[in-house]
Design an enzyme around this catalytic site. Structure first.
Site, PDB file in Angstrom:
ATOM      1  N   HIS A 293    -121.310  35.252   3.057  1.00  0.00           N
ATOM      2  CA  HIS A 293    -120.766  35.039   4.401  1.00  0.00           C
ATOM      3  C   HIS A 293    -120.758  33.573   4.828  1.00  0.00           C
ATOM      4  O   HIS A 293    -120.059  33.225   5.793  1.00  0.00           O
ATOM      5  CB  HIS A 293    -121.565  35.844   5.437  1.00  0.00           C
ATOM      6  CG  HIS A 293    -121.411  37.330   5.305  1.00  0.00           C
ATOM      7  ND1 HIS A 293    -120.184  37.946   5.288  1.00  0.00           N
ATOM      8  CD2 HIS A 293    -122.335  38.324   5.185  1.00  0.00           C
ATOM      9  CE1 HIS A 293    -120.351  39.263   5.163  1.00  0.00           C
ATOM     10  NE2 HIS A 293    -121.653  39.510   5.093  1.00  0.00           N
ATOM     11  N   ALA A 294    -121.542  32.721   4.182  1.00  0.00           N
ATOM     12  CA  ALA A 294    -121.682  31.329   4.633  1.00  0.00           C
ATOM     13  C   ALA A 294    -120.344  30.601   4.543  1.00  0.00           C
ATOM     14  O   ALA A 294    -119.612  30.719   3.560  1.00  0.00           O
ATOM     15  CB  ALA A 294    -122.745  30.618   3.793  1.00  0.00           C
TER      16      ALA A 294
END
Length: 638
Positions: free
Chosen positions: A154-155
């Site tokens: 998700h980063a």
């Protein structure tokens, strides 16, 4: 309802165990389990340590090359992330976070992605394992690389999201792109892999394929029509799913989709994110996959025989995540793990069944056959619209060193010094820790005690009920005499040094002292006594030779300090010096030995009385001498 899902076959049975060599590099850092998000946070790095403990105690380490990757540096992280964002992660701590309030809002660090002790170090471990795994794949050092601490999809470039701070997947793919013209990314996490898709949304060198829950669910992206833009159009594949998908339905959409992708895209390397939150019963998930249904995806991707980077990801029911990742590691090395869990340091986590299994629940499957077939048709149509099935890449020179992983002169010198010190410390061992971690054991190869000791030092526990290594004393001759005191020696044999074969009425005195047998009365009184309480009144001229036939191989008597009388520091031997005392007492002892040990107790009593009388005589003499000296003129003053 049953006819709605009748078109999908159940998952394949476990493939047969193969003896074909499959080099698997396994990356694990023992520090990863020490980090913890805030109290009550669902993300728990401890699950990686639990999975590793199962992997070790199932014996999978014998088939893995185990590495502890160097944590990714700030420079390596900035190959994707912005300098300002990485600087912030490096500087912020729970103690100073109040002074970074503005930056926390800017970089989305807060509730889901809290600041905790060791945040930057944790990110370095995760990213370092993925980058080093990709580098080993590039160099052909392994066929599969595993980093269960990775998969934080998700980063974003300058933003934390969904418990993820540094996107190790993007960093690993960038490393693979140095050698491979096309890389396929597959995501089976319950959440959409938005960070990876966004990073490669405009390029055709990476195709992203994500199977995820869509609709009123984090992160809200991953619609079927999100297919990429520019050069990357049609190279982003999203397969939105609904709640409760089971093993058969998942297999029915996963395998055809991946087969089409392999046919059209022809990747040369694969990255597979194995998020465990798609398992049944996950705290934050909504799918209904069993452990074997999840592992079926790993088995299917493995069949294509491409260099593959296997990563972790989500998963918030720790015991189920650990079970599944350990099982999938076994499948990667061609082993089917038994249902019964081995004993580990975290055995109580797996109660009440203590089995290697994650079973599906009875939740409803909202994914009808019609819905899934419609999505499959749309996905296939998008793949057919790619302008060229396998995009080409202009050839260019590849730097000798891995991107971002090259050593400076000082770093290389430090590494060589560490390896030399490792060899010096372990000169007496066949394997150092580094070599042992990289060693794999062929099927049927004998184990060694050194291997067992090394394994125990890194967490491999002895399993209850498992037969131990065969020892030299395991076999006992049933025909041998029960007593080992020499009872099998013939009576007419010469007496041994240990006193075997001693005839009746003879004294058994051997050379080993402590092993000599003694009369029962002496054994009860505490064994051999000193001369001070064993003396016997003797006749003048008595000699040691008076023992006659007594054995001359006698242990010299132990001289113990005599018991002191109250109110005096003088010895019970009187005023004689030690040598003269021994000589005067040796003769009575000799007579006692010559007549046997029957009168030893009586002799001890008489010796004590004689010692007391001698002591009283000495005291009387001393007092008389003192009175004489005190009565002299000019004597000492009172």
């Amino acid at each position: 309802m049953s006819s709605t899902f009748a078109n999908y076959a159940p998952i394949d049975p476990a493939p047969p165990i193969t003896t074909k060599s499959n080099k698997v590099a396994y990356f694990y850092d023992s520090d990863v389990g020490n980090y913890a998000y805030n109290a009550g946070h669902p993300m728990k790095p401890h699950r990686i340590r639990m999975a590793h403990s199962l992997i070790m105690n199932y014996g999978l380490y014998k088939h893995l090359e185990i590495y502890r990757a160097k944590p990714a540096s700030k420079y390596e992280m900035t190959q994707f992330h912005t300098d300002e964002y990485v600087d912030f992660l490096q500087k912020v701590t729970p103690d100073n976070m109040e002074s970074y309030a503005r930056e926390q809002g800017k970089y989305n660090v807060g509730d889901d992605c809290p600041v905790f002790d060791g945040l930057f170090e944790f990110c370095g471990i995760s990213a370092g394992g993925s980058m080093e795994g990709a580098a080993r794949l590039n160099r052909g050092k392994c066929e599969t690389a595993v980093n269960w601490a990775g998969g934080l999809h998700h980063a974003k470039k300058s933003e934390a999201s969904g418990f993820c701070y540094i996107n190790d997947i993007v960093l690993g793919i960038l490393e693979l792109l140095r050698f491979h013209p096309r890389v396929l990314y597959i995501d089976i996490d319950v959440h959409h892999g938005d960070g990876v898709e966004e990073a490669f949304y405009t390029t055709d060198r990476v195709m992203t394929v994500s199977f995820h829950k869509y609709g009123e669910y984090f992160p809200g992206t991953g619609e079927l029509r999100d297919i990429g833009v520019g050069n990357g159009k049609h190279y982003a594949v999203n397969f939105p799913l609904r709640d409760g998908i089971d093993d058969a339905s998942y297999k029915g959409v996963f395998e055809p989709t991946i087969s089409w992708v392999m046919e059209f895209y022809k990747p040369s390397a694969v990255v597979l994110q194995c998020g465990g939150d798609s398992l049944s019963g996950d705290r934050l998930g909504c799918f209904n996959l069993s452990m074997r249904g999840h592992a079926n995806c790993v088995n299917f991707v493995k069949k294509f025989g491409l260099p593959t980077l296997i990563l972790g990801g989500g998963g918030y029911t720790m015991r189920n995540v650990a079970r599944t990742w350990a099982y999938e590691t076994g499948r990667l090395v061609g082993m089917e793990l038994g249902t019964e869990l081995p004993f580990t340091d975290y055995y109580e986590y797996y109660s009440p069944d203590f089995e290697l299994d994650v079973r599906p629940s009875n939740m409803d499957n909202a994914n009808t056959t019609e819905y899934l077939e419609r999505i499959k048709h749309e996905v296939l149509g998008n793949l057919r619209q790619t302008l060229q099935h396998a995009p080409s890449v202009q050839m260019q020179d590849v730097p000798r060193h891995t991107m971002g992983m090259n050593e400076t002169g000082d770093e290389e010198e430090d590494r060589l010094d560490d390896e030399e010190a490792d060899r010096d410390v372990n000169k007496d061992r066949r394997y150092t820790q580094r070599l042992w971690d990289k060693k794999t054991v062929a099927e049927g190869e004998l184990s060694e005690s050194e291997d067992e000791e090394m394994a125990e030092s890194i967490g491999v526990r002895k399993q209850p009920g498992v037969k131990r290594r065969r020892g030299i004393m395991d076999h006992v001759n049933p025909y041998a005499p029960a007593d080992d005191s020499g009872a099998n020696t013939p009576n007419d044999d010469a007496r041994s040094l240990n006193g075997d074969g001693v005839g009746q009425g003879e004294v058994q005195m051997g050379m080993d002292g402590a092993g000599d047998a003694r009369p029962e009365g002496e054994r009860e009184s505490g064994g051999r006594s000193g001369l001070g309480n064993e003396a016997e009144e003797s006749e003048p001229g008595a000699d040691m030779d008076t023992r006659g036939e007594q054995d001359m191989d006698v242990d010299p008597p132990t001289i113990e300090p005599a018991t002191q009388l109250p109110g005096s520091g003088a010895s019970a031997l009187g005023s004689e010096t030690a040598p003269s005392a021994i000589a005067s007492q040796a003769q009575p002892l000799a007579r006692a030995l010559s007549s046997g040990f029957a009168g030893v107790v009586e002799s001890v009593a008489r010796a004590k009385d004689e010692g007391v009388r001698e002591r009283e005589d000495e005291d009387v003499k001393a007092e008389a001498s003192a009175e004489i000296m005190g009565g002299r003129e000019g004597g000492p003053a009172a």
